[in-house]
Design a protein around this motif. Sequence first.
Motif, PDB file in Angstrom:
ATOM      1  N   LEU A 101       0.816  -1.213   0.000  1.00 28.70           N
ATOM      2  CA  LEU A 101       0.000   0.000   0.000  1.00 28.70           C
ATOM      3  C   LEU A 101       0.856   1.274   0.000  1.00 28.70           C
ATOM      4  O   LEU A 101       0.458   2.289  -0.560  1.00 28.70           O
ATOM      5  N   SER A 102       2.007   1.212   0.648  1.00 28.64           N
ATOM      6  CA  SER A 102       2.842   2.410   0.793  1.00 28.64           C
ATOM      7  C   SER A 102       3.869   2.572  -0.320  1.00 28.64           C
ATOM      8  O   SER A 102       4.525   3.615  -0.413  1.00 28.64           O
ATOM      9  N   ALA A 103       4.006   1.561  -1.176  1.00 27.29           N
ATOM     10  CA  ALA A 103       5.085   1.557  -2.176  1.00 27.29           C
ATOM     11  C   ALA A 103       5.056   2.784  -3.084  1.00 27.29           C
ATOM     12  O   ALA A 103       6.095   3.390  -3.361  1.00 27.29           O
ATOM     13  N   ALA A 104       3.870   3.163  -3.552  1.00 28.77           N
ATOM     14  CA  ALA A 104       3.782   4.305  -4.464  1.00 28.77           C
ATOM     15  C   ALA A 104       4.286   5.579  -3.800  1.00 28.77           C
ATOM     16  O   ALA A 104       5.017   6.373  -4.408  1.00 28.77           O
ATOM     17  N   THR A 105       3.920   5.780  -2.546  1.00 31.35           N
ATOM     18  CA  THR A 105       4.366   6.974  -1.814  1.00 31.35           C
ATOM     19  C   THR A 105       5.866   6.933  -1.568  1.00 31.35           C
ATOM     20  O   THR A 105       6.561   7.943  -1.706  1.00 31.35           O
ATOM     21  N   LEU A 106       6.392   5.745  -1.209  1.00 31.89           N
ATOM     22  CA  LEU A 106       7.815   5.621  -0.906  1.00 31.89           C
ATOM     23  C   LEU A 106       8.669   5.652  -2.173  1.00 31.89           C
ATOM     24  O   LEU A 106       9.860   5.971  -2.105  1.00 31.89           O
ATOM     25  N   ARG A 107       8.070   5.332  -3.317  1.00 35.53           N
ATOM     26  CA  ARG A 107       8.797   5.477  -4.582  1.00 35.53           C
ATOM     27  C   ARG A 107       8.798   6.927  -5.045  1.00 35.53           C
ATOM     28  O   ARG A 107       9.637   7.336  -5.836  1.00 35.53           O
ATOM     29  N   GLY A 108       7.808   7.698  -4.546  1.00 33.19           N
ATOM     30  CA  GLY A 108       7.639   9.074  -4.992  1.00 33.19           C
ATOM     31  C   GLY A 108       8.046  10.095  -3.963  1.00 33.19           C
ATOM     32  O   GLY A 108       9.233  10.243  -3.649  1.00 33.19           O
ATOM     33  N   PRO A 109       7.067  10.807  -3.378  1.00 32.34           N
ATOM     34  CA  PRO A 109       7.379  11.962  -2.519  1.00 32.34           C
ATOM     35  C   PRO A 109       8.148  11.632  -1.242  1.00 32.34           C
ATOM     36  O   PRO A 109       8.809  12.495  -0.690  1.00 32.34           O
ATOM     37  N   GLU A 110       8.065  10.394  -0.746  1.00 32.86           N
ATOM     38  CA  GLU A 110       8.736  10.053   0.507  1.00 32.86           C
ATOM     39  C   GLU A 110       9.965   9.156   0.305  1.00 32.86           C
ATOM     40  O   GLU A 110      10.484   8.597   1.261  1.00 32.86           O
ATOM     41  N   ARG A 111      10.446   9.079  -0.948  1.00 25.46           N
ATOM     42  CA  ARG A 111      11.616   8.218  -1.197  1.00 25.46           C
ATOM     43  C   ARG A 111      12.841   8.723  -0.431  1.00 25.46           C
ATOM     44  O   ARG A 111      13.626   7.935   0.098  1.00 25.46           O
ATOM     45  N   LEU A 112      13.002  10.035  -0.353  1.00 22.60           N
ATOM     46  CA  LEU A 112      14.147  10.604   0.360  1.00 22.60           C
ATOM     47  C   LEU A 112      14.089  10.230   1.834  1.00 22.60           C
ATOM     48  O   LEU A 112      15.124   9.914   2.439  1.00 22.60           O
ATOM     49  N   ARG A 113      12.902  10.245   2.396  1.00 25.88           N
ATOM     50  CA  ARG A 113      12.766   9.893   3.813  1.00 25.88           C
ATOM     51  C   ARG A 113      13.153   8.436   4.054  1.00 25.88           C
ATOM     52  O   ARG A 113      13.815   8.115   5.043  1.00 25.88           O
ATOM     53  N   LEU A 114      12.764   7.555   3.150  1.00 17.64           N
ATOM     54  CA  LEU A 114      13.149   6.150   3.259  1.00 17.64           C
ATOM     55  C   LEU A 114      14.661   6.007   3.159  1.00 17.64           C
ATOM     56  O   LEU A 114      15.288   5.298   3.960  1.00 17.64           O
ATOM     57  N   LYS A 115      15.250   6.714   2.206  1.00 12.73           N
ATOM     58  CA  LYS A 115      16.703   6.662   2.023  1.00 12.73           C
ATOM     59  C   LYS A 115      17.427   7.180   3.262  1.00 12.73           C
ATOM     60  O   LYS A 115      18.413   6.587   3.720  1.00 12.73           O
ATOM     61  N   GLN A 116      16.940   8.277   3.815  1.00 11.30           N
ATOM     62  CA  GLN A 116      17.576   8.852   4.999  1.00 11.30           C
ATOM     63  C   GLN A 116      17.484   7.913   6.198  1.00 11.30           C
ATOM     64  O   GLN A 116      18.431   7.809   6.985  1.00 11.30           O
ATOM     65  N   THR A 117      16.373   7.210   6.321  1.00 16.36           N
ATOM     66  CA  THR A 117      16.205   6.270   7.427  1.00 16.36           C
ATOM     67  C   THR A 117      17.202   5.123   7.315  1.00 16.36           C
ATOM     68  O   THR A 117      17.797   4.697   8.313  1.00 16.36           O
ATOM     69  N   ILE A 118      17.399   4.627   6.104  1.00 22.07           N
ATOM     70  CA  ILE A 118      18.385   3.558   5.887  1.00 22.07           C
ATOM     71  C   ILE A 118      19.797   4.069   6.190  1.00 22.07           C
ATOM     72  O   ILE A 118      20.603   3.373   6.819  1.00 22.07           O
ATOM     73  N   GLU A 119      20.083   5.302   5.766  1.00 24.28           N
ATOM     74  CA  GLU A 119      21.397   5.887   6.051  1.00 24.28           C
ATOM     75  C   GLU A 119      21.621   6.034   7.554  1.00 24.28           C
ATOM     76  O   GLU A 119      22.731   5.785   8.049  1.00 24.28           O
ATOM     77  N   GLU A 120      20.564   6.431   8.281  1.00 26.37           N
ATOM     78  CA  GLU A 120      20.663   6.552   9.737  1.00 26.37           C
ATOM     79  C   GLU A 120      20.925   5.192  10.368  1.00 26.37           C
ATOM     80  O   GLU A 120      21.688   5.077  11.339  1.00 26.37           O
ATOM     81  N   LEU A 121      20.317   4.153   9.819  1.00 28.67           N
ATOM     82  CA  LEU A 121      20.524   2.805  10.338  1.00 28.67           C
ATOM     83  C   LEU A 121      21.953   2.357  10.088  1.00 28.67           C
ATOM     84  O   LEU A 121      22.587   1.744  10.962  1.00 28.67           O
ATOM     85  N   TYR A 122      22.486   2.666   8.914  1.00 26.77           N
ATOM     86  CA  TYR A 122      23.891   2.339   8.623  1.00 26.77           C
ATOM     87  C   TYR A 122      24.825   3.066   9.590  1.00 26.77           C
ATOM     88  O   TYR A 122      25.771   2.462  10.124  1.00 26.77           O
ATOM     89  N   ARG A 123      24.590   4.356   9.811  1.00 26.41           N
ATOM     90  CA  ARG A 123      25.463   5.121  10.718  1.00 26.41           C
ATOM     91  C   ARG A 123      25.431   4.543  12.130  1.00 26.41           C
ATOM     92  O   ARG A 123      26.467   4.393  12.781  1.00 26.41           O
ATOM     93  N   ALA A 124      24.228   4.225  12.594  1.00 31.40           N
ATOM     94  CA  ALA A 124      24.090   3.711  13.950  1.00 31.40           C
ATOM     95  C   ALA A 124      24.741   2.341  14.103  1.00 31.40           C
ATOM     96  O   ALA A 124      25.422   2.074  15.104  1.00 31.40           O
TER      97      ALA A 124
END
Length: 216
Positions: A101-124
């Motif tokens: 259900l969320s894929a379209a949003t995460l591929r579009g306007p919220e893709r940066l937020r998903l990317k940033q969350t993964i980057e935060e997980l890598y840093r931590a």
Amino acid sequence: MDRKFKWQEQRSTTPDGVYRVLRTAILDGTVPPGGQLRETHIAADLGISRSPLREALTKLEEEGLVVKIPFRGSFVVEVSARDIAEIAAIRVLVEPYAAELSAATLRGPERLRLKQTIEELYRATDTKDIPASIDAHLRFHRLFYEFSGNAALQSLWNGWENKLRLYLAVDHPTYSDLHDIAVEHERLAALALEGDIEGFRQEMVSQFQNALRAQL
């Protein structure tokens, strides 16, 4: 509670500062599930009065990390193996749907937020910051429920999150290489964005083996 607390950044006597120290102590295992947070000892360790300490404990109680028992004191909440196994069994069924259900949003306007969350997980994980890795881990999964547009799914996640936080405080330190957690989540993100929901489900089952076996 005999361990000494240490300030992470700068000394502070504010309730928020005390809250951060105690929260870190809970999530990094300094105070284990079921452990008592003795006000007298903590106040002496941190050189603070009881007032900011009690405010901090109230905030931790509201977050679901601490339970106050009348005439006994404050304790870190315990989560049973059965609780986690039951949550995991439901998540492998509903989280792929939330991802779909969320894929379209995460591929579009919220893709940066998903990317940033993964980057935060890598840093931590790369700095072995257990509390930060737990926060990023949960923030990642919350995105699928948050952007699913389904209130029932969001309510399910809200009901689980505190129990999952306490479980992850036990689970994350068991990784021989904490970096693997970030790699696993990047793989989940890729499957969701590709629309491979069955692959997403199978990856979740693989990652949830310990929880599904009710091993804490």
